[in-house]
Design a protein around this motif. Sequence first.
Motif, mmCIF file in Angstrom:
data_model
loop_
_atom_site.group_PDB
_atom_site.id
_atom_site.type_symbol
_atom_site.label_atom_id
_atom_site.label_comp_id
_atom_site.label_asym_id
_atom_site.label_seq_id
_atom_site.Cartn_x
_atom_site.Cartn_y
_atom_site.Cartn_z
ATOM 1 N N ALA A 196 0.857 -1.181 0.000
ATOM 2 C CA ALA A 196 0.000 0.000 0.000
ATOM 3 C C ALA A 196 0.891 1.228 0.000
ATOM 4 O O ALA A 196 0.983 1.956 0.984
ATOM 5 C CB ALA A 196 -0.913 -0.013 1.212
ATOM 6 N N GLN A 197 1.581 1.445 -1.125
ATOM 7 C CA GLN A 197 2.572 2.520 -1.165
ATOM 8 C C GLN A 197 1.931 3.889 -1.017
ATOM 9 O O GLN A 197 2.492 4.789 -0.407
ATOM 10 C CB GLN A 197 3.360 2.463 -2.468
ATOM 11 N N PHE A 198 0.728 4.021 -1.595
ATOM 12 C CA PHE A 198 0.068 5.322 -1.524
ATOM 13 C C PHE A 198 -0.216 5.701 -0.070
ATOM 14 O O PHE A 198 0.096 6.804 0.375
ATOM 15 C CB PHE A 198 -1.223 5.289 -2.332
ATOM 16 N N LEU A 199 -0.780 4.733 0.669
ATOM 17 C CA LEU A 199 -1.065 4.999 2.082
ATOM 18 C C LEU A 199 0.218 5.323 2.834
ATOM 19 O O LEU A 199 0.246 6.223 3.680
ATOM 20 C CB LEU A 199 -1.738 3.787 2.716
ATOM 21 N N ALA A 200 1.280 4.583 2.514
ATOM 22 C CA ALA A 200 2.555 4.796 3.203
ATOM 23 C C ALA A 200 3.022 6.235 3.021
ATOM 24 O O ALA A 200 3.361 6.920 3.996
ATOM 25 C CB ALA A 200 3.600 3.823 2.668
ATOM 26 N N VAL A 201 3.002 6.699 1.766
ATOM 27 C CA VAL A 201 3.530 8.038 1.511
ATOM 28 C C VAL A 201 2.611 9.109 2.071
ATOM 29 O O VAL A 201 3.066 10.108 2.636
ATOM 30 C CB VAL A 201 3.774 8.224 0.000
ATOM 31 N N VAL A 202 1.298 8.878 1.962
ATOM 32 C CA VAL A 202 0.364 9.878 2.489
ATOM 33 C C VAL A 202 0.496 9.953 4.007
ATOM 34 O O VAL A 202 0.421 11.035 4.596
ATOM 35 C CB VAL A 202 -1.069 9.548 2.039
ATOM 36 N N ASN A 203 0.735 8.793 4.622
ATOM 37 C CA ASN A 203 0.957 8.779 6.073
ATOM 38 C C ASN A 203 2.158 9.658 6.436
ATOM 39 O O ASN A 203 2.097 10.446 7.385
ATOM 40 C CB ASN A 203 1.189 7.337 6.524
ATOM 41 N N ILE A 204 3.229 9.539 5.643
ATOM 42 C CA ILE A 204 4.417 10.359 5.903
ATOM 43 C C ILE A 204 4.111 11.835 5.672
ATOM 44 O O ILE A 204 4.428 12.695 6.501
ATOM 45 C CB ILE A 204 5.586 9.921 4.985
ATOM 46 N N ILE A 205 3.464 12.138 4.524
ATOM 47 C CA ILE A 205 3.241 13.545 4.176
ATOM 48 C C ILE A 205 2.341 14.199 5.214
ATOM 49 O O ILE A 205 2.633 15.283 5.719
ATOM 50 C CB ILE A 205 2.611 13.671 2.770
ATOM 51 N N VAL A 206 1.220 13.528 5.540
ATOM 52 C CA VAL A 206 0.218 14.176 6.388
ATOM 53 C C VAL A 206 0.651 14.161 7.847
ATOM 54 O O VAL A 206 0.681 15.203 8.504
ATOM 55 C CB VAL A 206 -1.146 13.497 6.209
ATOM 56 N N TYR A 207 1.038 12.969 8.353
ATOM 57 C CA TYR A 207 1.315 12.892 9.787
ATOM 58 C C TYR A 207 2.720 13.384 10.116
ATOM 59 O O TYR A 207 2.887 14.325 10.884
ATOM 60 C CB TYR A 207 1.079 11.476 10.298
ATOM 61 N N ALA A 208 3.729 12.728 9.505
ATOM 62 C CA ALA A 208 5.099 13.115 9.853
ATOM 63 C C ALA A 208 5.428 14.495 9.304
ATOM 64 O O ALA A 208 6.099 15.290 9.955
ATOM 65 C CB ALA A 208 6.072 12.072 9.313
ATOM 66 N N GLY A 209 4.933 14.810 8.103
ATOM 67 C CA GLY A 209 5.361 16.038 7.447
ATOM 68 C C GLY A 209 4.574 17.261 7.846
ATOM 69 O O GLY A 209 5.088 18.376 7.801
ATOM 70 N N ALA A 210 3.306 17.104 8.219
ATOM 71 C CA ALA A 210 2.495 18.291 8.488
ATOM 72 C C ALA A 210 2.082 18.376 9.953
ATOM 73 O O ALA A 210 2.397 19.341 10.640
ATOM 74 C CB ALA A 210 1.265 18.288 7.578
#
Lengths: 352, 167
Positions: free
Chosen positions: B51-65
């Motif tokens: 689930a690469q999309f979820l993985a990256v969105v998790n990083i962008i939204v949670y870790a990144g923002a």
Amino acid sequence: MDITLLAVDWALVLEKFIFIAFIITVSLVVALYMTFGERKVAAWIQDRLGPNRAGPFGILQPLADGVKMFFKEEIIPTSSNKILFILGPSLAMITAMLTSAVIPWGDKAELFGRTISLQIADVNIGILYVFGILSLGVYGIMIGAWASNNKFSLMGGLRAASQIISYELAMGISLIALIMITGTLSLGEMVHQQKEGWWNFFVQPLGFFIFLICAFAECNRTPFDLAEAENELIGGYHSEYSSLKLGFYLFAEYINMFISSAVMATLYFGGYDIIPFYDESVWGLSANIMALLGAAALFFKILVFIFIFMWVRWTVPRFRYDQLMNLGWKGLIPLALFNMLVTAAVILFLKK
Amino acid sequence: MSITEILFWFLTAMAVGGALMMVTSKNPVYSVLWLIVVFFAISGHYILLNAQFLAVVNIIVYAGAIMVLFLFVIMLMNMNADNEPQKNIWLKIAGMIAGGCLLLVFIAAIRQTEALQIQKVNTGGQTGLIHLLGKTLFTDYVLPFEISSVLFLSAMVGAVVLGRKGD
């Protein structure tokens, strides 16, 4: 059970390892010579000679700068948080390097009977990966600023971080329009589409300019270099840093410039496509030579973008902080939203 | 052990260890940083599940923002052990009971899923990829999706209203 562990394609691992080492070396060397290039371009624009003492045409100047950085005294403030103080610049450097993993540096080459893709990882969410790493770049700055235990460093860090967060939004929205046109998130696929058809710049000029401005802001370059406006504000998040740690922060900025130039060339200017609107396969050259030429074309585009970065730095004065925020939130975000809506409407209209 | 298993156990140890460190850290800034480590471990799990999309969105939204904003607040409040207010003992006990209740609900919910696990839907490991995810979100779950966007909009309007209080 151990047999499954050996089922790894060791040749592939080795190939990727060599390629990663090569890309990292190239980025570091390019970043090193960008410091030299910047001083030469600045000199040229201001009608000076620039560095010309170390070696012929001053070509060894970056090495001299590097040696100077190494031999400066390394000061860690006593009241600082030691682990995080070291973690800050390291993170800045790591996040700067990570993005190079998904950029397609060239077409497929053949070596020793293997087809080698000149891209470290063609993940199908490449552009989101770039965006994710970009959003992590803030941590290097914020952690370093906070760990310095200096109010002015902290204020500088917050200034830089809020600038990066603000411009990320407009950047993301301008990318959405691009994704709607290409219909893919993979950078390799995007370059492939541009090779076949038009470069994305010709279909998304407004999106490109928004992206370019945001890239300037993300790299903390003039006119958005308030993060280190030592004349009117204070040094910024790296006030307390000295020696090689300061060098890491400054160096990460140059690597960021290199990588964002590569991303812009890939997204909007056809990546390793050599000439727009022209099918290069009629030259009848072998795949290896075409891959090399493609990589050289990408490199040329990157150098042009780097020159634009420097040109702007020595031409445009710095923004005031409220002007910076107004431009980001009231100028670029509405413009990017407008671009996105128009793109969506045109796509819908053409599909009918 | 296959490589997937090694990665799984590594990421699991990283997630659980990071979560423990996050809770036990005295310094709130460390807590935030450990929480980011946890998010990375969870993103790694998403990648293992393809689930690469979820993985990256998790990083962008949670870790990144979101975590950046947490860091902003914590760094500006300058919290440390010296000026932390000592909480009432009753408050602590109430918190413990509330947390225990939440744990109970979690355990009950996980026990419930055992029956569901047997009839899992096989989509050939494509569930987390963006094409399928987008299709599902915009067909089967379009109403919840739109309602959550309205929720975000109202949160945004609320933030603007709170921010304008000064003038």
